[in-house]
Design a protein around this motif. Structure first.
Motif, short mmCIF file in Angstrom:
data_model
loop_
_atom_site.label_atom_id
_atom_site.label_comp_id
_atom_site.label_asym_id
_atom_site.label_seq_id
_atom_site.Cartn_x
_atom_site.Cartn_y
_atom_site.Cartn_z
N GLY A 339 0.24 -1.29 -0.03
CA GLY A 339 0.03 0.10 -0.33
C GLY A 339 1.23 1.18 -0.39
O GLY A 339 0.09 2.22 0.03
N THR A 340 2.19 0.92 0.11
CA THR A 340 3.07 2.10 0.09
C THR A 340 3.46 1.88 -0.62
O THR A 340 4.52 1.79 -1.85
CB THR A 340 4.22 2.37 1.09
OG1 THR A 340 3.41 2.09 2.66
CG2 THR A 340 5.21 3.46 1.57
N PRO A 341 3.71 3.86 -2.20
CA PRO A 341 4.12 3.77 -3.01
C PRO A 341 5.79 4.27 -2.20
O PRO A 341 5.97 4.91 -2.29
CB PRO A 341 3.58 4.92 -3.96
CG PRO A 341 3.19 5.42 -3.11
CD PRO A 341 2.51 4.73 -2.37
N PHE A 342 6.48 3.25 -3.76
CA PHE A 342 8.39 4.16 -3.39
C PHE A 342 8.18 4.57 -4.60
O PHE A 342 8.70 3.60 -5.95
CB PHE A 342 9.17 3.10 -2.99
CG PHE A 342 8.65 2.23 -1.80
CD1 PHE A 342 10.04 2.46 -0.24
CD2 PHE A 342 7.80 1.37 -1.13
CE1 PHE A 342 9.35 1.80 0.77
CE2 PHE A 342 7.24 0.52 -0.23
CZ PHE A 342 8.59 0.86 0.46
N THR A 343 9.60 5.55 -4.43
CA THR A 343 10.10 6.07 -5.67
C THR A 343 11.71 5.59 -5.92
O THR A 343 11.63 6.68 -5.21
CB THR A 343 9.25 7.20 -6.27
OG1 THR A 343 9.65 8.02 -4.87
CG2 THR A 343 7.72 7.48 -5.89
N ALA A 369 10.41 3.80 7.08
CA ALA A 369 9.52 4.97 6.08
C ALA A 369 8.56 4.71 5.88
O ALA A 369 7.34 5.45 6.66
CB ALA A 369 10.19 5.32 5.00
N ALA A 370 7.58 3.51 5.69
CA ALA A 370 7.06 2.77 4.67
C ALA A 370 5.98 2.51 6.21
O ALA A 370 4.64 2.85 5.90
CB ALA A 370 6.52 1.55 4.55
N SER A 377 0.91 7.44 0.31
CA SER A 377 2.10 8.42 0.69
C SER A 377 3.19 8.05 0.34
O SER A 377 3.97 6.88 0.66
CB SER A 377 1.63 9.44 2.50
OG SER A 377 2.83 10.25 1.97
N PRO A 378 4.10 8.79 -0.52
CA PRO A 378 5.77 7.79 -1.41
C PRO A 378 6.36 8.00 -0.32
O PRO A 378 6.42 9.29 0.74
CB PRO A 378 5.56 8.64 -2.13
CG PRO A 378 5.23 10.21 -1.67
CD PRO A 378 3.88 9.55 -1.18
N VAL A 379 7.25 7.45 -0.50
CA VAL A 379 8.71 7.14 0.53
C VAL A 379 9.28 7.34 -1.06
O VAL A 379 9.63 6.35 -2.18
CB VAL A 379 8.77 6.04 1.63
CG1 VAL A 379 10.67 5.64 0.84
CG2 VAL A 379 7.82 5.74 2.25
N ASP A 396 10.38 10.39 4.33
CA ASP A 396 8.61 9.45 3.99
C ASP A 396 7.83 10.92 4.04
O ASP A 396 8.15 11.87 4.36
CB ASP A 396 8.34 8.78 5.10
CG ASP A 396 8.75 8.72 6.44
OD1 ASP A 396 7.58 10.49 6.77
OD2 ASP A 396 9.69 8.28 7.22
N HIS A 397 6.65 10.85 4.27
CA HIS A 397 5.65 12.06 4.48
C HIS A 397 4.46 11.94 4.98
O HIS A 397 3.11 12.00 5.51
CB HIS A 397 5.16 12.52 3.64
CG HIS A 397 5.59 12.76 2.14
ND1 HIS A 397 5.92 14.26 1.77
CD2 HIS A 397 6.34 12.59 0.80
CE1 HIS A 397 6.50 14.29 0.75
NE2 HIS A 397 6.79 13.00 -0.38
#
Length: 475
Positions: A339-343, A369-370, A377-379, A396-397
């Motif tokens: 469920g967490t997008p990683f860029t 971070a996740a 919310s992206p990491v 992270d946000h």
């Protein structure tokens, strides 16, 4: 066995302070005695030289005044202290005083006749006449004659004796002073060593590494070898105290953290022991809880083992493509946190390290971070290669790190208020910093603008040039 052979083992068995005092005192005493002996020789030589000079001057005067004087006495009052006290002229045929009854005032010997014959040069000698010590010069004259000239040397001899006694007293005082100074020097020089020994014995007795060697401000401003030794010992005690404190804190924190899951494990195990009284659904729920708690305890124990083995060397250093390692870690994190997008923005770069340990460091940062990122919310992962360092950032946000929590985010078992409701043991970031330090890197936490948390891992470019044997790695 000689006295020297007996003294040497006794000196070797003596305390260091005693040996240093003896050696210092002996050196100073030898110098003092040598100076006194040299002064005595110089004084004696100078007084005798003055007598010889006086005799030579008088002999020149007599040789001019009595150039035609026949053999016989010239001055006979040998008891006078004036110069010359007595003098006589002799020829090769002049007999001794006992021989022909000549009334000679000075003794005539074969050496005297040799001077008169011209076969021997002038010479000085010491004689005793009528109970008085005298200095005599025998010098040749024209016409195969010799002049004997004597003067009392009582004054010079007394001066030499007085100088000898005075110098002996000075030498004795110098030896005593050397002994006192040697003891004082050894006591002063070895004072830090004495304090070091007392501190070591106190630590051994109390098992408390908080003791230190006290050094004065003057010693710290002008350190010598002993002071540097004391400073090094204090530094070692600082490291030892920190290590002991860390171990005690680790044990205390581990016992605290293990108490809750172990209690839950025991409860579920006792519940499953009465499985015949449970429904199928309750039994399955208890078994699932037991398995989950076992995995948590296993992970916690593994983390504790890795943290406890902080200084175990592992010569497994090799060049690591950090960009590929980051790409692989991001793929694994996406599987764990769907469920967490990683860029990721990895730039090609290489560092030296242990691949498995670097992968664990990256995994801990991505999981942290996740865990704090809101759904969707992206990491953000960025890898850059600068002129002086390679920098990896993970941002992270989420809610971010509170100001009061920022100094403690890397402490073992530390969990902020936001993290207490989330799974975890508080060891992930502590382990990440430990791995970073083992690789010569620096891991820091920041509060970026726009919220969230940012962890920055910096590899200095100077470290990869080191040999793998230069750094110890935890297993």
């Amino acid at each position: 066995m000689t006295g020297r052979q007996v003294t040497a083992p006794l000196l070797r068995r003596a305390p260091l302070r005693t040996r240093l005092a003896v050696i210092t005192s002996a050196a100073v005493a030898l110098v003092a005695l040598g100076v006194c002996a040299a002064a005595y020789v110089v004084i004696r030589h100078e007084l005798v030289r003055q007598l010889n000079l006086q005799l030579t001057q008088q002999a020149n005067l007599i040789a001019q005044e009595k150039r035609d004087q026949p053999a016989g006495p010239l001055y006979g009052e040998c008891v006078w202290l004036s110069a010359p006290a007595c003098a006589q002229i002799v020829t090769p045929g002049t007999g001794d005083r006992a021989g022909k009854g000549e009334e000679l005032v000075l003794p005539v010997t074969g050496a005297t006749r040799a001077v008169a014959e011209g076969s021997r040069p002038a010479y000085y000698s010491g004689i005793t006449l009528r109970g008085h010590r005298m200095r005599m010069l025998t010098t040749p004259l024209r016409g195969h004659r010799a002049l004997q000239l004597a003067i009392r040397s009582d004054t010079a001899d007394q001066g030499v004796e007085q100088a000898g006694r005075l110098l002996a007293a000075v030498g004795g005082a110098g030896v005593l002073l050397a002994a006192a100074l040697g003891y004082l020097a050894s006591r002063t020089a070895l004072a830090p060593v004495t304090r070091l020994t007392a501190t070591a014995e106190r630590i051994t007795a109390t098992r408390d590494p908080a003791h230190r060697i006290e050094l004065s401000a003057a010693k710290r401003r002008r350190p010598d070898e002993i002071t540097r030794l004391a400073d090094s010992f204090n530094t070692m005690l600082d490291e030892l105290e920190q290590s002991v404190t860390a171990q005690r804190r680790l044990v205390a924190d581990a016992s605290h953290e293990l108490r809750t899951p172990l209690t839950a494990l025991r409860t579920n195990a006792e519940l499953l022991a009465r499985a015949d009284r449970l429904s199928d659904r309750a039994r399955d729920r208890a078994a699932a809880a037991l398995g989950r708690q076992l995995r948590e305890v296993t992970g916690l124990v593994n983390d504790l083992i890795e943290l406890a083995r902080d200084e175990e060397p592992q010569p497994l250093v090799e060049p690591v493509r950090l960009d590929r390692l980051v790409a692989h870690g991001v793929e694994q994190a996406r599987g764990h946190w769907p469920g967490t997008p990683f860029t990721a923005e990895p730039a090609p770069c290489t560092v030296h390290g242990v691949p498995a340990r670097l992968a664990r460091l990256l995994s801990n940062l991505l999981d942290n971070a996740a865990k704090f990122s809101p759904p969707g919310s992206p990491v953000e992962i960025r890898l850059t290669a600068a002129e002086d360092a390679t920098v990896l950032t993970v941002r992270d946000h989420g809610p971010g790190i509170a100001a009061e929590d920022l100094p403690h985010v890397f402490d073992r078992f530390y969990r902020s208020r936001q993290a207490r409701a989330l799974p975890g043991s508080g060891l992930g970031l502590a382990m990440a910093r430990q791995i970073a330090r083992a690789h010569g890197a620096e891991l820091t936490a920041e509060r970026p603008e726009g919220g969230g948390a940012c962890f920055r891992l910096r590899f200095p470019l100077s470290w990869p040039n080191q040999s793998p044997t230069d750094v110890n790695f935890p297993s």
